[in-house]
Design an enzyme around this catalytic site. Structure first.
Site, PDB file in Angstrom:
ATOM      1  N   TYR A   1     -26.512  22.910 -11.955  1.00 49.90           N
ATOM      2  CA  TYR A   1     -26.852  23.718 -10.785  1.00 49.90           C
ATOM      3  C   TYR A   1     -27.740  24.911 -11.132  1.00 49.90           C
ATOM      4  CZ  TYR A   1     -22.390  26.343 -11.725  1.00 49.90           C
ATOM      5  OH  TYR A   1     -21.345  27.055 -12.250  1.00 49.90           O
ATOM      6  N   GLU A   2     -28.199  25.583 -10.069  1.00 46.58           N
ATOM      7  CA  GLU A   2     -29.191  26.663 -10.172  1.00 46.58           C
ATOM      8  C   GLU A   2     -30.475  26.196 -10.861  1.00 46.58           C
ATOM      9  OE1 GLU A   2     -28.527  29.000  -8.398  1.00 46.58           O
ATOM     10  OE2 GLU A   2     -26.356  28.880  -8.235  1.00 46.58           O
ATOM     11  N   GLY A   3     -30.829  24.944 -10.619  1.00 46.35           N
ATOM     12  CA  GLY A   3     -31.986  24.330 -11.268  1.00 46.35           C
ATOM     13  C   GLY A   3     -31.541  23.605 -12.516  1.00 46.35           C
TER      14      GLY A   3
END
Length: 582
Positions: A430-432
């Site tokens: 997550y978060e890229g």
């Protein structure tokens, strides 16, 4: 599940001896960043993490958050723990005094973030997302939005979350379809978002969603995305939570880990005239606002991986000291010592990397010297994808090693070792995803400026390796690795976009191991100075030297492999025909 003891001595060592604490203290507004204050905050944060948050980690994993048509109920004990967290002022540790915060530097907030994540990663995700909302509103919100929302968010009385992706979009935000229609000075939102961490819960009075959506006449792609503030409860005339907004949590995900962190599907406008929202920043400039949130969150992902890895290390060390095999505790077995030092040495350098990055963020935001701010921001831009990408890869690797040290007991749930691995596994996603971090590093941070920021970092590392930096000894191992890293950097710059993209992940990992060696060398230099003088902590500094030595001799050689992959060029990837070879 083993108890958690915050490594406050290790944290003080990095804050006060490896990094330049005086530089942070000299920044405007940070004059209270004094050793006594720092020590008091570390000790109390460690106590709170160990006594309040850590005991809930197991129940959060086994029982988790629960969904019903009325909403989401937090795991048992989480509501009371969150109330204590807010009342103690922890949420406002680094918040602006203008909005009720304590105004401490990010570097100090970062050690607290490590503690919260080590003690209870699912819990820590809630204030982490609130901090991202504060970032966005502080930089892009209107004066009215700041006045109405920031004080409650900084205190933690209200929580915040990011509503970015959608079922068809994934990481491709150009595919976002949620729409926003003007309604007077506000907007009405319609659509659906997925994977919204702490998007619905019952631990706070209101939840402030920051939602990406499109206006009717918006350009196609990412240039047509706007950011909207959408509260769960619309504020009444007194500024408190009033009517429920037209948004609902349709479900929560059943996940591999972080079971107590509700990961929500949120729908807007299914039951009425649309969810009432307010534009943050300019129309069609939502992506810039999002990256303000995202960069801070990505730094915290590295801290998250660090915290969970350290918790796994503590549990593995305790088990190894207690477990008898062959007539001795397994901590004395050579292979177990190897695994424990593999964990310990990388935790040491990852902590230094995370805290140094935070200190550079402090300088970039608070220095009254424009040139110093620019230089610090360039360093932050280079380090953030390494913190998030390499750091979270380490988080998975080290928690996996913790399971291995437990042997068969690591594969059963009662010891807690498996939970650390399951929880840590989300961080590279997550978060890229970490592939996106690698692309960011070589695309936006390397090719865009032809490597000037990276070469400045290499120059600083070279000074340590050559022994020309203040207090440094020569470090031949680091120097040799820097030669390989510099060659790899030049290869990507010369090769352009295609070569860089095919080698991005390997380059990011190479950067991580070499930067880690830089911190290992600095740690060793500081420990040497302490041991050459008069100290009553001989064991502590010898342990730091042993950890640094292990990293250089046993971990840094991985850099040669990644350098060889980069030197090999993109051919191995480009020659793969997706239709015939996969």
């Amino acid at each position: 599940m083993a108890d958690y003891r915050a490594p406050t001595r290790d944290m003080r060592f990095i804050l006060n001896e490896v990094l330049d604490a005086a530089r942070i203290r000299a920044l405007p507004g940070f004059d209270e960043y004094e050793p006594d204050t720092v020590d008091a905050i570390l000790e109390e944060a460690g106590r709170f993490a160990g006594s309040v948050l850590a005991p809930l980690n197991r129940v959060g994993d086994t029982e988790g958050a629960t969904w019903s048509p009325e909403g989401v109920a937090a795991a048992p004990g989480f509501g009371d723990a969150y109330r204590q967290y807010v009342e103690a002022g922890w949420n406002g540790l680094t918040g602006s005094p203008d909005h009720g915060g304590m105004g401490m530097p990010r570097v100090l907030g970062s050690v607290a973030t490590e503690m919260w994540n080590a003690a209870n990663m699912s819990f820590a995700l809630c204030p982490l997302l609130t901090a991202s909302a504060v970032e966005a509103l502080s930089h892009h919100g209107s004066d009215e939005q700041k006045a109405r929302y920031l004080e409650k968010l900084v205190s933690g009385e209200w929580t915040g979350c990011m509503d970015l992706t959608e079922p068809q979009a994934g990481s491709d935000l150009a595919a976002v379809r949620t729409r926003a229609q003007a309604d007077g000075d506000a907007y009405r939102l319609f659509g659906q978002k997925i994977y919204i961490t702490w998007g619905e819960h019952d631990v706070a009075d209101n939840i402030i969603h920051l939602v990406l959506a499109r206006l009717p006449d918006a350009p196609a792609g990412v240039k047509g995305i706007s950011l909207f503030l959408v509260p769960k409860f619309i504020l009444d005339d007194a500024g408190g939570p009033g009517a429920r907004n037209d948004m609902r949590c349709a479900s929560i995900e059943h996940k591999l880990g972080i079971h107590a962190s509700p990961t929500c599907t949120i729908t807007y406008g299914e039951e009425g005239d649309g969810a009432l929202g307010y534009l943050v920043g300019e129309e069609n400039r939502g992506l810039a606002c999002m990256f303000t949130m995202m960069n801070a969150a990505r730094h915290k992902m590295g801290l998250q991986a660090l915290g969970v890895a350290d918790r796994a290390y503590q549990a593995a060390l305790t088990y190894a000291r207690d477990r008898q095999q062959g007539g001795t505790a397994i901590v004395e077995h050579a292979d177990v010592k190897r695994m424990l030092m593999t964990m310990r040495s990388q935790i040491d350098v990852l902590r230094a990397l995370c805290l140094d990055t935070a200190s550079q963020m402090d300088v970039a935001e608070s220095s009254d010297d424009a040139a110093e701010r620019k230089t610090a921001q360039a360093r932050v831009d280079v380090l953030i994808p390494i913190v998030k990408g390499w750091g979270t890869e380490l988080g998975v690797e080290l928690t996996n090693t913790g399971v291995q040290i437990h042997g068969g007991m690591g594969f059963v749930e009662e010891t807690g070792a498996a939970q650390y691995l399951r929880d840590a596994r989300i961080a590279p996603i997550y978060e890229g995803t970490n592939g996106i971090q690698a692309i960011d590093l070589v695309g936006r941070k390397l090719l865009r400026d032809q490597g000037s920021a990276m070469k400045a970092l290499i120059a600083d590392m070279r000074a340590t390796a050559d022994g020309t930096a203040p207090g440094a000894n020569a470090h031949p191992g680091l120097a040799a690795a820097l030669d390989l890293f510099e060659q790899a950097t030049d290869t990507l710059i010369a090769g352009g976009q295609d070569v860089a993209m095919a080698n991005a992940f390997n380059y990011m990992m190479l950067a991580g191991y070499v930067v880690g060696a830089w911190y290992a060398a600095r740690i060793a230099d500081v420990a040497r100075v302490a041991l050459d003088g008069e100290t009553d902590e001989t064991d502590f500094y010898q342990a730091r030297q042993a950890s640094a030595r292990f990293y250089i001799r046993q971990i840094l050689p991985k850099a040669r492999g990644y350098a060889a992959m980069v030197a090999g060029g993109p051919d191995a990837v480009d020659m793969v025909d997706a239709a015939r070879h996969l």
